[in-house]
Design a protein around this motif. Structure first.
Motif, PDB file in Angstrom:
ATOM      1  N   VAL A 315      43.905  63.662  31.753  1.00 43.37           N
ATOM      2  CA  VAL A 315      43.158  62.769  30.859  1.00 43.37           C
ATOM      3  C   VAL A 315      43.392  61.309  31.237  1.00 43.37           C
ATOM      4  O   VAL A 315      42.447  60.500  31.307  1.00 43.37           O
ATOM      5  CB  VAL A 315      43.555  63.019  29.390  1.00 43.37           C
ATOM      6  N   LEU A 316      44.642  60.940  31.503  1.00 45.37           N
ATOM      7  CA  LEU A 316      44.949  59.558  31.874  1.00 45.37           C
ATOM      8  C   LEU A 316      44.334  59.193  33.222  1.00 45.37           C
ATOM      9  O   LEU A 316      43.837  58.072  33.406  1.00 45.37           O
ATOM     10  CB  LEU A 316      46.463  59.361  31.916  1.00 45.37           C
ATOM     11  N   ALA A 317      44.358  60.127  34.166  1.00 48.42           N
ATOM     12  CA  ALA A 317      43.753  59.872  35.471  1.00 48.42           C
ATOM     13  C   ALA A 317      42.241  59.673  35.333  1.00 48.42           C
ATOM     14  O   ALA A 317      41.652  58.785  35.978  1.00 48.42           O
ATOM     15  CB  ALA A 317      44.045  61.031  36.417  1.00 48.42           C
ATOM     16  N   LEU A 318      41.588  60.477  34.491  1.00 47.03           N
ATOM     17  CA  LEU A 318      40.151  60.333  34.268  1.00 47.03           C
ATOM     18  C   LEU A 318      39.839  58.999  33.602  1.00 47.03           C
ATOM     19  O   LEU A 318      38.874  58.314  33.972  1.00 47.03           O
ATOM     20  CB  LEU A 318      39.642  61.495  33.415  1.00 47.03           C
ATOM     21  N   GLY A 348      43.034  60.016  42.079  1.00 45.43           N
ATOM     22  CA  GLY A 348      44.131  60.392  41.197  1.00 45.43           C
ATOM     23  C   GLY A 348      43.888  61.701  40.472  1.00 45.43           C
ATOM     24  O   GLY A 348      44.838  62.419  40.116  1.00 45.43           O
ATOM     25  N   LEU A 349      42.620  62.035  40.251  1.00 42.40           N
ATOM     26  CA  LEU A 349      42.289  63.312  39.605  1.00 42.40           C
ATOM     27  C   LEU A 349      42.730  64.498  40.453  1.00 42.40           C
ATOM     28  O   LEU A 349      42.956  65.599  39.928  1.00 42.40           O
ATOM     29  CB  LEU A 349      40.779  63.392  39.356  1.00 42.40           C
ATOM     30  N   SER A 355      51.201  66.438  40.231  1.00 39.79           N
ATOM     31  CA  SER A 355      52.468  65.715  40.201  1.00 39.79           C
ATOM     32  C   SER A 355      53.205  65.952  38.885  1.00 39.79           C
ATOM     33  O   SER A 355      54.424  66.163  38.866  1.00 39.79           O
ATOM     34  CB  SER A 355      52.215  64.215  40.395  1.00 39.79           C
ATOM     35  N   ALA A 356      52.454  65.930  37.776  1.00 41.65           N
ATOM     36  CA  ALA A 356      53.061  66.200  36.471  1.00 41.65           C
ATOM     37  C   ALA A 356      53.621  67.621  36.412  1.00 41.65           C
ATOM     38  O   ALA A 356      54.710  67.859  35.865  1.00 41.65           O
ATOM     39  CB  ALA A 356      52.034  65.991  35.360  1.00 41.65           C
ATOM     40  N   LEU A 357      52.884  68.574  36.995  1.00 42.29           N
ATOM     41  CA  LEU A 357      53.351  69.963  37.000  1.00 42.29           C
ATOM     42  C   LEU A 357      54.615  70.112  37.849  1.00 42.29           C
ATOM     43  O   LEU A 357      55.520  70.885  37.504  1.00 42.29           O
ATOM     44  CB  LEU A 357      52.242  70.883  37.531  1.00 42.29           C
ATOM     45  N   MET A 405      44.884  60.152  50.877  1.00 38.34           N
ATOM     46  CA  MET A 405      44.745  60.716  49.536  1.00 38.34           C
ATOM     47  C   MET A 405      44.548  62.233  49.579  1.00 38.34           C
ATOM     48  O   MET A 405      45.078  62.965  48.737  1.00 38.34           O
ATOM     49  CB  MET A 405      43.548  60.065  48.827  1.00 38.34           C
ATOM     50  N   ILE A 406      43.802  62.723  50.566  1.00 38.07           N
ATOM     51  CA  ILE A 406      43.627  64.178  50.715  1.00 38.07           C
ATOM     52  C   ILE A 406      44.974  64.830  51.022  1.00 38.07           C
ATOM     53  O   ILE A 406      45.327  65.871  50.464  1.00 38.07           O
ATOM     54  CB  ILE A 406      42.601  64.487  51.820  1.00 38.07           C
ATOM     55  N   ALA A 407      45.733  64.186  51.915  1.00 37.87           N
ATOM     56  CA  ALA A 407      47.058  64.716  52.249  1.00 37.87           C
ATOM     57  C   ALA A 407      47.963  64.717  51.023  1.00 37.87           C
ATOM     58  O   ALA A 407      48.740  65.657  50.805  1.00 37.87           O
ATOM     59  CB  ALA A 407      47.680  63.886  53.371  1.00 37.87           C
TER      60      ALA A 407
END
Length: 447
Positions: A315-318, A348-349, A355-357, A405-407
């Motif tokens: 949600v924050l990334a969106l 970031g999405l 990352s949080a997981l 970013m893909i990496a």
């Protein structure tokens, strides 16, 4: 769990804000001063991160001991941990002071910039032991559920830092000590926060420290603390090194991309701090449950935190991606940098929920004694997948910063998958009893 986490988030925010105040002040002195200190701050950040994660590893040991009612035992852990933090802080401080100029030169500084960077490192080195001991007291308060008090100590340090910077650096009637004044303000502010923490721990909360009965117990407690803290310290150290390598790759792509990356990091780091705070609160909570042998509570709380952390990060990334125009407009008016920054925020999405997981699942594994696996997965995937893939996609294949970013998305989601598979394996009904069956002697249950 959330009552433990939100003060940790504010505490992390205060630490981040202290750095922002220092950078803003240095910018008032000169661009050279800001650039020089910005270069060596990577090393300072690494040192502070090492102390912080050592304190977190200790808090897990305390929480497990408290959960099984080991009052005398945990008091002995506090004493041994204090000795370890003082020793580490002193060693790091001496090394940093002696090799300050060499470290600044290693970061590419010379001339006046070298002088600025060296002075800053020398002054910060003097306060290294203060940072180390403050991290230890923070871990003690967190393990006992007093995260709000630790937050107040961080707020106090910020206030003292701002006041001292004004008096020592910015005020026309003050000494106007420049870079030395900024560094000294940070050290004295840390000392103020530490004194407040000592007052809280010993006089307000009434936590006791107890010296182990003999040398054998001292060594055993020290070995257990290092078993929990070393892997916890190593992973962020390798992560920081990977970020330095990534910055060099992005710098090779172009200056606009590098500027956009630096600007968007200030936003994504805030989302990361929320995930980190949640994971620390979860780790303390699960540590108590593991010590008490509450298997159902561990599985239920771990599931809720992992889902909540990923959902909130998404949600924050969106929200930041949708507000990309406004956010980037606060940093720069360069249209190329703005466009690149907006792209990075949308990326970031792809990786922030993963990352949080990672953070919540790693905390879950550490809480039940599996401290090496998360560190090993992090180091291997970071340097075996992320860094090589970022280089290949961005430069040889020409995807530029999008390749990085893909990496990053591949790295974060692969680590999240590996950690989640490990937790599902451990918490399966036929094996779940092993999570808590050895709690009486507090082993580190690995692979």
């Amino acid at each position: 769990m959330f009552s433990l986490s939100w003060p940790i988030f504010l505490q992390l925010t205060c630490t981040y804000f202290m750095g922002l105040v220092d950078v803003w002040t240095l910018g008032r002195i000169s661009d050279d001063a800001a650039g020089a200190v910005g270069s060596v701050s990577t090393l300072v950040t690494f040192v502070l991160m090492m102390f912080s994660f050592m304190g977190q590893g200790g808090s897990l040991v305390y929480a497990r001991s408290l959960g099984r009612g080991g009052t005398t035992e945990v008091q002995e852990y506090y004493f041994v941990a204090l000795l370890l933090h003082i020793a580490l802080g002193a060693v790091v401080g001496v090394v940093l002071y002696v090799f300050a100029e060499d470290a600044a030169r290693l970061m590419g500084l010379d001339g006046r910039l070298l002088s600025y960077g060296t002075v800053f490192l020398e002054v910060v080195a003097v306060g290294a032991v203060l940072h180390s001991v403050m991290a230890m007291f923070g871990g003690v308060m967190a393990a006992n559920g007093f995260t709000r008090q630790a937050m107040v100590a961080a707020v106090l340090a910020n206030v003292v830092n701002i006041v001292l910077i004004y008096v020592l650096v910015l005020s026309h009637s003050g000494p106007r000590w420049g870079v030395e004044g900024v560094a000294l303000s940070t050290v004295l502010a840390t000392a103020a926060g530490l004194l407040y923490s000592v007052r809280l721990v010993f006089f307000r909360i009434g936590i006791r420290f107890r010296r182990p009965a003999g040398t054998r117990e001292l060594r055993a407690h020290g070995a257990l603390l290092m078993t929990f803290t070393l892997p916890t310290m190593l992973e962020p150290a390798f992560w920081q090194a990977a970020q330095i390598a990534t910055t060099r790759i992005i710098a090779a792509v172009g200056t606009d991309e590098l500027a956009a990356r630096m600007y968007t990091l200030s936003i994504t780091n805030m989302i990361g701090m929320f995930s980190s705070a949640l994971s620390q609160g979860l780790q303390i909570s699960l540590g108590h449950l593991a010590g008490a042998g509450d298997l159902d509570g561990i599985r239920r709380r771990a599931r809720d935190a992992r889902l909540a952390g990923s959902a909130i990060a998404l949600v924050l990334a969106l929200a930041t991606a949708l507000g990309g125009d406004w956010i980037m407009g606060r940093f720069t008016s360069d249209p190329q940098v703005v466009d690149t920054g907006k792209l990075l925020l949308w990326c970031g999405l792809l990786y922030l929920p993963g990352s949080a997981l990672i953070m919540t699942t790693a905390s879950t594994l550490r809480a039940v004694g599996h401290v090496t696996y998360p560190a090993a997965v992090g180091i291997i995937v970071l340097w075996g997948v992320f860094v090589p893939l970022a280089y290949v996609l961005s430069l040889p294949l020409g995807l530029a910063i999008l390749g990085v970013m893909i990496a990053m998305a591949v790295d974060e989601n692969l680590r999240a998958l590996l950690l989640s598979v490990r937790w599902r394996h451990l918490s399966a009904p036929e094996r779940a009893h092993r999570i808590v069956e050895q709690r009486a002697k507090d082993p580190v249950a690995e692979f």
